[in-house]
Design an enzyme around this catalytic site. Structure first.
Site, PDB file in Angstrom:
ATOM      1  N   ASP A  25       0.859  -1.172   0.000  1.00  0.00           N
ATOM      2  CA  ASP A  25       0.000   0.000   0.000  1.00  0.00           C
ATOM      3  C   ASP A  25       0.903   1.231   0.000  1.00  0.00           C
ATOM      4  O   ASP A  25       2.100   1.146   0.267  1.00  0.00           O
ATOM      5  CB  ASP A  25      -0.919  -0.011   1.220  1.00  0.00           C
ATOM      6  CG  ASP A  25      -1.857   1.179   1.226  1.00  0.00           C
ATOM      7  OD1 ASP A  25      -2.395   1.493   0.151  1.00  0.00           O
ATOM      8  OD2 ASP A  25      -2.016   1.795   2.271  1.00  0.00           O
ATOM      9  N   LYS A  26       0.312   2.388  -0.278  1.00  0.00           N
ATOM     10  CA  LYS A  26       1.099   3.619  -0.398  1.00  0.00           C
ATOM     11  C   LYS A  26       1.031   4.467   0.854  1.00  0.00           C
ATOM     12  O   LYS A  26       2.020   4.711   1.532  1.00  0.00           O
ATOM     13  CB  LYS A  26       0.612   4.402  -1.623  1.00  0.00           C
ATOM     14  CG  LYS A  26       1.447   5.604  -1.984  1.00  0.00           C
ATOM     15  CD  LYS A  26       0.956   6.907  -1.427  1.00  0.00           C
ATOM     16  CE  LYS A  26      -0.440   7.279  -1.794  1.00  0.00           C
ATOM     17  NZ  LYS A  26      -0.847   8.552  -1.169  1.00  0.00           N
ATOM     18  N   THR A  27      -0.162   4.942   1.208  1.00  0.00           N
ATOM     19  CA  THR A  27      -0.291   5.937   2.266  1.00  0.00           C
ATOM     20  C   THR A  27       0.027   5.323   3.623  1.00  0.00           C
ATOM     21  O   THR A  27      -0.513   4.299   3.993  1.00  0.00           O
ATOM     22  CB  THR A  27      -1.710   6.520   2.270  1.00  0.00           C
ATOM     23  OG1 THR A  27      -1.992   7.021   0.978  1.00  0.00           O
ATOM     24  CG2 THR A  27      -1.827   7.624   3.295  1.00  0.00           C
TER      25      THR A  27
ATOM     26  N   PHE B 141     -10.689  21.265  -7.398  1.00  0.00           N
ATOM     27  CA  PHE B 141      -9.927  20.223  -8.089  1.00  0.00           C
ATOM     28  C   PHE B 141     -10.727  18.923  -8.127  1.00  0.00           C
ATOM     29  O   PHE B 141     -11.326  18.524  -7.141  1.00  0.00           O
ATOM     30  CB  PHE B 141      -8.601  19.983  -7.362  1.00  0.00           C
ATOM     31  CG  PHE B 141      -7.724  18.954  -8.017  1.00  0.00           C
ATOM     32  CD1 PHE B 141      -6.768  19.328  -8.941  1.00  0.00           C
ATOM     33  CD2 PHE B 141      -7.865  17.609  -7.720  1.00  0.00           C
ATOM     34  CE1 PHE B 141      -5.964  18.386  -9.550  1.00  0.00           C
ATOM     35  CE2 PHE B 141      -7.071  16.653  -8.326  1.00  0.00           C
ATOM     36  CZ  PHE B 141      -6.117  17.049  -9.246  1.00  0.00           C
TER      37      PHE B 141
ATOM     38  N   ARG C 189       7.377  16.447  -7.703  1.00  0.00           N
ATOM     39  CA  ARG C 189       6.002  16.602  -8.170  1.00  0.00           C
ATOM     40  C   ARG C 189       5.806  18.042  -8.621  1.00  0.00           C
ATOM     41  O   ARG C 189       6.199  18.975  -7.920  1.00  0.00           O
ATOM     42  CB  ARG C 189       5.016  16.270  -7.043  1.00  0.00           C
ATOM     43  CG  ARG C 189       5.137  14.861  -6.560  1.00  0.00           C
ATOM     44  CD  ARG C 189       4.241  14.581  -5.372  1.00  0.00           C
ATOM     45  NE  ARG C 189       2.833  14.765  -5.698  1.00  0.00           N
ATOM     46  CZ  ARG C 189       1.837  14.306  -4.940  1.00  0.00           C
ATOM     47  NH1 ARG C 189       2.109  13.645  -3.836  1.00  0.00           N
ATOM     48  NH2 ARG C 189       0.591  14.504  -5.290  1.00  0.00           N
TER      49      ARG C 189
ATOM     50  N   THR D 111      -2.855   1.339  -4.420  1.00  0.00           N
ATOM     51  CA  THR D 111      -3.297   2.533  -3.708  1.00  0.00           C
ATOM     52  C   THR D 111      -4.698   2.920  -4.140  1.00  0.00           C
ATOM     53  O   THR D 111      -5.111   2.662  -5.266  1.00  0.00           O
ATOM     54  CB  THR D 111      -2.327   3.717  -3.955  1.00  0.00           C
ATOM     55  OG1 THR D 111      -2.834   4.886  -3.333  1.00  0.00           O
ATOM     56  CG2 THR D 111      -2.143   3.979  -5.439  1.00  0.00           C
ATOM     57  N   GLY D 112      -5.410   3.531  -3.227  1.00  0.00           N
ATOM     58  CA  GLY D 112      -6.734   4.062  -3.538  1.00  0.00           C
ATOM     59  C   GLY D 112      -6.665   5.442  -4.151  1.00  0.00           C
ATOM     60  O   GLY D 112      -7.688   6.009  -4.537  1.00  0.00           O
TER      61      GLY D 112
END
Length: 1198
Positions: A425-427, A606, A663, A744-745
């Site tokens: 997972d990422k977060t 956004f 980024r 990831t979500g």
């Protein structure tokens, strides 16, 4: 609370375009029409007792991730034990030991089995108890619940009931799935962080129905009642359908009113909600998978070896029973003096077949020592001790949180050394969810001198390469070195210098700091750049009353970093009202900051589809401006012809920032006149207040009308702050040959940015994006969508196949919806082949159920914000349901590359040795029985056989499984390719297994026949008598003890005093036992009475035979080991030789060269990024020198 009341006056819904807007007559919407299965849940608000009776009787809020409970423990644990083939065999043998056919007493068969099974069950119970303790920590969290008469009190989470009204305060987790009733904001808005559910770092905005907004304050719920009809419990996180019946009206409910369990309340002082789903009915628990009963691949393969040994056991038992039947029919009648068949059907010459059948059972029990009963319990003990070492590894202890590594189950230790793919997972796992403003481009000029982590790594690598050359090469390539330094513009600084004192701001450039920006060309553009940073956002400022400093609660960490940067540049966002933003601007021309007010006219927020956000403001001079920030591809497409002045240099800077792993966002603006804005605003309000399914499309169309003809201002570059050591860890895991998938979500763009930040993606890597078009999929049939996915996968596979560049790297990026199609039975193999052909795989917009892919082993991250996992479940209950828990992602490197490598080799060698020693011992019983007419007689005393596995050979093998190290932990990390010995299964393949079995067969032949040859017709006692069965058997057993213990000593690469004590202590224990056993009365010791003192010890032949047999047994293994190390050494053999001869100290260049070889070829990670950067820079230098005149090019290197 004063600050909370000030913030509560802001009607946040006015700030949003697409989210949380109530259209005109929204409350007059028709309630949802649903009935039938799937929509039967009824909730009586503020009346929880009504749900305790049938037919409702909803589940409690108690959650459990344990494998067992009090009722199921005994049957499930017994099943777990007896699905092991060996245990099943010994259970049958124990039952048969109660009959006359058993060659041993019943106690000698039942007691070891009960000990082995009981110990394993106790271990299972202990590990499940630890899971229970973790569950109870969650279940005992406190929540504020309405107790009646407008009074709220604390209650444990597990005591919550459906219908309870709950008050949740800022930064608290929601204890169950709630219907939002009201919040501290007057229009019922609240912010929710769903990071633990779907991985999204951006805050979600939820809104209550207007009809429930008057329910403000604790006393407002004194007489509150209502009725909810909604969908039944289901795992879908993104939909909810229901109706609220309140005050004689029915109102429709959707997901925007639902607060899901384990999401967190942010930026909101408090909310009130009513419990809809509790415990395992909640959506997050519906997504959780039960703790599976897992077995390692080695254990499964061990069962196959047991089958082989059992086949051998049956074969020799059949030979024995046939031989016995023949002896019984033809020779036993002649043995009238023995009278074996009196009162016994076991020895009946008239029924030899029946006697042979009975003897088959006897033989099956007698030769049972071929199958080691202590193997499983020894492995259990070893794994528990290995888990203790993992738990106590100081290098995996997180000092910040005080959290050690935790092996929550020890069943899968060796699986840590055989991992092929990591699903991460990422977060909360890879990222700290923190951004640092590092660089920017304004008016075509690049600002920011500090280097990113990728740039620093490239510089260090290139510097080390240059240092590694000899002096001649250094002189020859001196110009190259200086050119590389000039090209990279990287300054390697001390780590201390690299640390930024300001969270979120790592920018360094004196041209912009301290008001120096006014001296720059295009100062007016720089001013506009700073104002866009300070104004174009949806954040809320919070002032520290003690220091007066502001902190910002933003929807995304990017916005927070922009606001901190604006503040440091002298443009501090300090206040927000319903219609204005206030910024304190510090100009060099004035001593005190000037507070300016900017009227917010509209905010176009956004979305993942728009990839941009805009705000329309009116300045103090009355000028209307549209300020916009977004993805560069989106912004550049909307630039006016006269707004592209800085496009070319800005594009170059953006590419450079991308290569540096940063980024990026582009910033632009547009000036508006009053008439133009007024006309557009009328259209916008019509779209905003329209009712119907096309409202979103209308808003998008109207927004597009405004967000065009922009003028480019510049671009930002922020560094996503990963968890400490994440890039290095990923790099090391990649060098170890592991494939890494990120699930990831997050939306596609965020997932890609994270991929760049942690070096799973890099500039120049070809991205393969496989997605389903949302608009198309809504209209087309499932078959058409699937056909499109098949086409994308086929085209991508073909592209990889046709690629000629050996350095080309591909990254596969796929969303959750497409992944559903890709993993269908008829497509999954094609998709997996594509994934294997790619260097990295990133799956975005993945649901928790998709993240809950069944895996071999689960490693959870127990952090502050959430609990994440690799290769197993999804996040929420990840640590509680995982097999191992660590505090930081970086510890995964040590867990796999060090502990995984060690555990795999230890367990593999241990099992092979176990089968070796039991074959060496068990076959001697068969040989002896063949020599004694297949009589079922054992050559060994019963106590010898009982102690062989339990005492005399068990501790050395346990020491092998716990302490063995082919190389040290430092070497494991320096030579990550050693890890591939596990995934390739080099130490537990059939070649090695049969090799050890052959060694056991050879040893059994040497032990038995050498002893028989030596003692046959040989004078043994001083009186000239030959040795009897007890003397021969004891000598043979002594040879076995020496042979197998010397064998394990040869197997070990790493000795500690504990291993010496256990190996040689086991040999000494045998002599001590023989001495003490012989001192007992003959009633107990039988033929062993005074055997050592009177018969064996005085006889030189006993000691000579022991020495000769031991050497003969171990000589072939020693020869094999010498041959392998000399002519076909494995990686760890070479490293052992280098360390032994201290070549790593004497010849550092050779050591560095070997280290560089000891990594798998990889196209992801820091090393791959650095290699790619170096190739680029060298390409530039080559191109540069090729364009110089010949004489200059020839003279430059000198």
């Amino acid at each position: 609370m004063a600050r909370g009341r000030i913030r509560a006056r802001i009607r946040r819904s006015h700030l949003y375009t697409f989210a949380c807007i109530r259209a005109q007559d929204a409350e007059l919407e028709e309630p949802h029409q649903f009935e039938g299965p799937g929509y039967s849940r009824i909730v009586y608000c503020n009346e929880p007792r009504r749900h305790e009776k049938k037919p409702l009787n909803y589940c409690t809020n108690y959650i459990s991730t344990t494998k067992y409970n009090i009722i199921t423990f005994l049957p499930k644990a017994i099943f777990e034990q007896f699905r092991r083939v060996a245990n099943l065999y010994f259970l049958l043998a124990a039952i048969l030991s109660l009959t006359d056919v058993a060659p041993f007493s019943a106690l000698s068969m039942i007691a070891p089995l009960a000990f082995v099974v009981g110990l394993s069950m106790a271990k299972e119970a202990l590990e499940d108890w630890r899971r229970f303790i973790q569950d109870m920590k969650v279940n005992m969290r406190k929540a504020k619940v309405h107790k009646g008469n407008g009074v709220f009190g604390h209650k444990p989470w597990m005591k919550l009931r459906v219908g309870d009204v709950v008050k949740v305060e800022k930064d608290q987790f929601f204890p169950a799935d709630l219907l939002l009733l009201s919040s501290s904001y007057e229009d019922g808005i609240c912010y929710v962080e769903t990071m633990n559910l779907d991985g999204e770092t951006n805050l979600k905005v939820k809104r209550a129905l207007e009809v429930t907004l008057p329910l403000e304050g604790d006393t407002g719920f004194k007489n509150f009642t209502g009725k909810i009809k909604c969908e039944d419990p289901n795992p879908n996180l993104y939909t909810f359908v229901g109706n609220l019946e309140y005050d004689r009206q029915i109102y429709p409910l959707d997901l925007s009113q639902i607060l899901l369990r384990d999401s967190k309340l942010r930026n909101t002082t408090y909310v009130y909600g009513v419990v809809i789903f509790t415990g395992h009915d909640s959506k997050v628990m519906q997504n959780a998978t039960k703790s599976p009963s897992k077995r390692s691949r080695i254990e499964k393969q061990m069962d196959k070896i047991i089958y082989v040994l059992f086949s051998l056991l049956v074969l020799i038992s059949l030979i024995s029973s046939i031989g016995f039947a023949v002896k019984t029919e033809f020779q036993m009648p002649e043995w009238w003096y023995l009278q074996p068949f009196v009162d016994s059907k076991l020895y009946d010459p008239t029924q030899p077949a029946l006697s042979g059948l009975f003897h088959l059972i006897t033989a099956l029990i007698l030769y049972g020592y071929l199958i080691p009963i202590s193997l499983y319990v020894s492995i259990e003990v070893v794994k528990v001790l290995q888990a203790m070492f993992i738990n106590q590894d100081i290098h995996m202890y997180d000092e910040e949180t005080g959290t050690p590594a935790q092996a929550r189950t020890s069943n899968l230790n060796e699986e840590l050394g055989q991992v092929d793919t990591i699903l991460s997972d990422k977060t909360g796992t890879l990222t700290c969810n923190q951004m640092d403003f590092l660089k920017c481009s304004i008016a075509g000029l690049a600002y920011g001198t500090r280097s990113s982590e990728v740039e620093l790594a490239a510089a260090r690598q290139m510097a080390s390469e240059l240092d590694g050359r000899d002096s001649m090469s250094s002189n020859k390539n001196g110009a190259d070195a200086s050119e590389i330094e000039l090209e990279t513009v990287v300054t390697c600084k001390d780590e201390k210098d690299q640390k930024s004192p300001i969270k979120g701001f790592s920018f360094e450039d004196s041209r912009l700091m301290h008001g120096n920006w006014v001296k720059e060309p295009n100062a007016d553009v720089i001013l506009l750049f700073f104002r866009i940073l300070a104004i174009c956002h949806t954040a809320i400022p919070e002032e520290n009353e003690e220091t007066g400093a502001f902190t910002y609660e933003a929807e995304s960490p990017d916005e927070g970093a922009f606001l901190v940067a604006a503040r440091e540049f002298g443009f501090e966002f300090c206040r927000r009202t319903q219609s204005s933003i206030f910024v304190r601007e510090r100009h060099p021309s004035s001593e005190q900051p000037i507070e300016r007010e900017y009227k917010i006219l509209n905010l176009l927020d956004f979305t993942s589809k728009r990839k941009r956000m805009s705000v329309i403001i009116r300045g103090e001079d009355g000028q209307i401006l549209l300020l916009c920030k977004g993805a560069d591809s989106i912004i550049f497409d909307r630039l006016a012809k006269n707004g592209k002045m800085f496009e070319e240099p800005t594009t170059k800077h953006l590419n450079d920032y991308g290569e540096a792993g940063l980024r990026t966002l582009a910033l632009a603006y547009r000036k508006l006149d009053e008439a133009e804005y007024s006309a557009w605003n009328n259209e916008f309000l019509k779209a905003k207040t329209s009712i119907g399914g096309d409202r979103e499309a209308m808003l998008e169309r109207v927004s597009d009308m405004m967000e065009k003809d922009l003028t480019l201002v510049g671009a930002t570059a922020v560094e996503d702050k990963l968890q400490k050591g994440v890039p290095q860890c990923i790099d090391k895991l990649a060098q170890a040959g592991l494939k890494i998938w990120v699930l990831t979500g997050d939306k596609l763009e965020t997932a890609i940015n994270i991929g760049f930040a942690c070096s799973l993606l890099r500039q120049g890597m070809k991205q393969i994006c496989i997605t389903t078009n949302t608009d198309t999929s809504a209209q087309d049939s499932k078959e058409a969508v699937k056909e499109n996915v098949v086409m994308q996968i086929t085209n991508a596979s073909q592209m990889i196949k046709l690629e000629k560049d050996p350095h080309a790297a591909f990254a596969l990026i796929i969303d959750g919806k497409t992944l559903t199609y890709a993993l269908e039975d008829d497509l999954k193999h094609q998709f997996l082949n594509l994934a294997v052909g790619c260097s990295s795989v990133i799956c975005c917009r993945v649901s928790p159920r998709q993240k809950a892919l069944e895996a071999d082993i689960g490693v959870g991250i127990s952090g502050v914000e959430g609990m994440q996992t690799y290769k197993v479940l999804s996040f929420l209950q990840a640590v509680m349901a995982s097999d191992f828990a660590i505090a930081q992602f970086r510890f995964l490197e040590r867990l796999l590359v060090v502990h995984g490598h060690w555990c795999y080799k230890r367990i593999a060698q241990m099992i092979c040795y176990f089968f070796y020693k039991n074959i060496a011992f068990g076959l001697t019983l068969f040989y002896f029985e063949a020599f004694t007419g297949f009589s079922g007689q054992s050559v060994y005393d019963d106590w010898y056989m009982l102690l062989f596995n339990v005492v005399l050979t068990s501790l050395p093998v346990i020491s092998l499984g716990v302490f063995e190290q082919d190389v040290s932990s430092e070497i494991c990390l320096q030579f990550p390719a050693l890890y591939q010995q596990g995934p390739k299964n080099l130490f537990f393949d059939w070649y090695r297994i049969f090799g050890w079995m052959g060694n056991g067969l050879y040893s059994s032949l040497i032990i038995f026949f050498l002893n028989v040859i030596i003692f046959y017709n040989q004078s043994f006692r001083s009186g000239g008598q030959t040795a009897d069965m007890s003397a021969v058997g004891t000598t043979m057993f002594t040879c076995i003890i020496w042979a197998v213990n010397c064998q394990i000593a040869l197997t070990m690469s790493h000795f500690t005093w504990i291993q010496h004590l256990l190996v040689w202590g086991s040999v000494a224990t045998w002599y001590l036992f023989l001495l003490l056993y012989g001192m007992l009365s003959p009633v107990y010791s039988g033929n062993a009475f005074q055997l050592l003192v009177e018969a064996l010890a005085p006889a030189p032949i006993y000691w000579i035979t022991t020495l000769l047999v031991t050497i003969a047994c171990n000589l072939p293994y020693l020869a094999h080991l010498s041959f392998q190390r000399s002519f076909h050494p494995m990686d760890h053999h070479i490293i052992q030789e280098i360390k032994y001869y201290k070549k790593d100290v004497e010849d550092r260049h050779m050591w560095t060269r070997e280290r560089s070889k000891a990594r798998q070829q990889t196209k992801i990670g820091f090393t791959a990024s650095v290699d790619a950067t170096i190739r680029q820079l060298r390409g530039r230098l080559t191109k540069k020198y090729s364009t110089l005149p010949p004489q200059v090019a020839m003279s430059s290197p000198s």
